[in-house]
Design an enzyme around this catalytic site. Sequence first.
Site, PDB file in Angstrom:
ATOM      1  CG  HIS A  37      -1.940  -0.893   1.423  1.00 24.68           C
ATOM      2  ND1 HIS A  37      -1.764  -2.061   2.514  1.00 24.68           N
ATOM      3  CD2 HIS A  37      -3.000  -1.041   0.753  1.00 24.68           C
ATOM      4  CE1 HIS A  37      -2.834  -2.724   2.082  1.00 24.68           C
ATOM      5  NE2 HIS A  37      -3.807  -2.345   1.236  1.00 24.68           N
ATOM      6  CD  GLU A 149       1.518  -4.330 -12.846  1.00 21.13           C
ATOM      7  OE1 GLU A 149       2.415  -5.206 -12.449  1.00 21.13           O
ATOM      8  OE2 GLU A 149       1.603  -3.679 -13.681  1.00 21.13           O
TER       9      GLU A 149
HETATM   10  P1  AMP Z   1      -6.698  -3.434  -0.550  1.00 13.91           P
HETATM   11  O1  AMP Z   1      -6.272  -2.410   0.898  1.00 13.91           O
HETATM   12  O2  AMP Z   1      -6.126  -4.822  -0.311  1.00 13.91           O
HETATM   13  O3  AMP Z   1      -7.872  -3.256  -1.146  1.00 13.91           O
HETATM   14  O4  AMP Z   1      -5.364  -2.854  -1.611  1.00 13.91           O
HETATM   15  C1  AMP Z   1      -5.441  -1.299  -1.855  1.00 13.91           C
HETATM   16  C2  AMP Z   1      -4.713  -1.074  -3.001  1.00 13.91           C
HETATM   17  O5  AMP Z   1      -3.297  -1.578  -2.780  1.00 13.91           O
HETATM   18  C3  AMP Z   1      -5.160  -1.909  -4.136  1.00 13.91           C
HETATM   19  O6  AMP Z   1      -4.962  -1.236  -5.527  1.00 13.91           O
HETATM   20  C4  AMP Z   1      -4.187  -3.011  -4.203  1.00 13.91           C
HETATM   21  O7  AMP Z   1      -4.118  -3.796  -5.456  1.00 13.91           O
HETATM   22  C5  AMP Z   1      -2.818  -2.555  -3.689  1.00 13.91           C
HETATM   23  N1  AMP Z   1      -2.030  -3.593  -3.143  1.00 13.91           N
HETATM   24  C6  AMP Z   1      -2.390  -4.452  -2.098  1.00 13.91           C
HETATM   25  N2  AMP Z   1      -1.393  -5.302  -1.905  1.00 13.91           N
HETATM   26  C7  AMP Z   1      -0.363  -4.886  -2.868  1.00 13.91           C
HETATM   27  C8  AMP Z   1       0.924  -5.474  -2.938  1.00 13.91           C
HETATM   28  N3  AMP Z   1       1.505  -6.475  -2.300  1.00 13.91           N
HETATM   29  N4  AMP Z   1       1.797  -4.855  -3.888  1.00 13.91           N
HETATM   30  C9  AMP Z   1       1.201  -3.677  -4.688  1.00 13.91           C
HETATM   31  N5  AMP Z   1       0.005  -3.286  -4.336  1.00 13.91           N
HETATM   32  C10 AMP Z   1      -0.821  -3.814  -3.402  1.00 13.91           C
END
Ligand code: AMP
Length: 282
Positions: A37, A149
């Site tokens: 994040h 991604e």
């Molecule tokens: P989430 O809180 O899981 O909804 O994720 C929020 C944003 O962070 C989304 O755009 C996810 O794709 C991105 N994200 C989550 N985990 C990762 C990661 N390991 N690497 C890159 N982006 C991430």
Amino acid sequence: MLVFKGKSDLKLHLSNLYSTKTTIGFVPTMGALHNGHLALVKKSIQKTDFTVVSIFVNPTQFDNLEDLEKYPKTLDNDLQLLKSVGCNAVYIPDASDVYDGNITSENFDFDGIDNEMEGKFRTGHFDGVATVVTKLFDIVKPTVAFFGEKDFQQLQIIKKTVDKLKLPVKVVGCPIHREKDGLAMSSRNIRLSKEHRENASIIYKTLLEVKKNYHQNSIEDLELFVKKTFKNNLLFELEYFSIADENTLKTPNQKSETTKPRAFIAVFAGPVRLIDNISLHD
Ligand code: AMP
């Protein structure tokens, strides 16, 4: 760092920025923040003048009540991390603030890319995602929005939604951040048992093996290899493995039908569902 609980205060603050031609970067999240994040937040800070992060566990994108209820919440730590990297504003609404009391999904036409992979296994998931993201875009009115991604299909769904609705926002995808052993960072990782966590690198290792053998082997043989790998492993249960074109998200009949193949995987580690993917063309 400014913290907003309600959209009216946030909108009021942002309205002063639109008139000064300040570019606004936006990173929507569901909290329990990790370095994946934070990489998106840092990119936004680097590329835009004012960065807004939202932390909101969106109920309409969950088809599994237990997954929603057990979604990790670490708000104090999240705010501390965001402050430490220089985030300008955080929006931490409750569902009624985002949905104005009507907590339901709208129906979107994603030209079929929602019928593959995650869409097959999580009913209504992408309608829920597009509903909340369009609502958040409408509140923040960002110049650029950053998505990982890690959720590759979600990134394509957002791009499709923005194109179809002609929303005035640039969507930027950012590479997957991984733990030292290769496990893709995820808020759900803190729910893993010790044993699952110690062995979870099998997911990325399997993807790397697929990438290494992509040119020598057929798609069917690679699918078989992944199925076998997880059949022989008692800790993890494969939900799906798919090699698909990055744009259509469909599995090509022949490799020549895709110039941008990518491998996608979803695995259960006990009750915790983990997803990952890898490009097969670079
Ligand atoms: P989430 O809180 O899981 O909804 O994720 C929020 C944003 O962070 C989304 O755009 C996810 O794709 C991105 N994200 C989550 N985990 C990762 C990661 N390991 N690497 C890159 N982006 C991430």
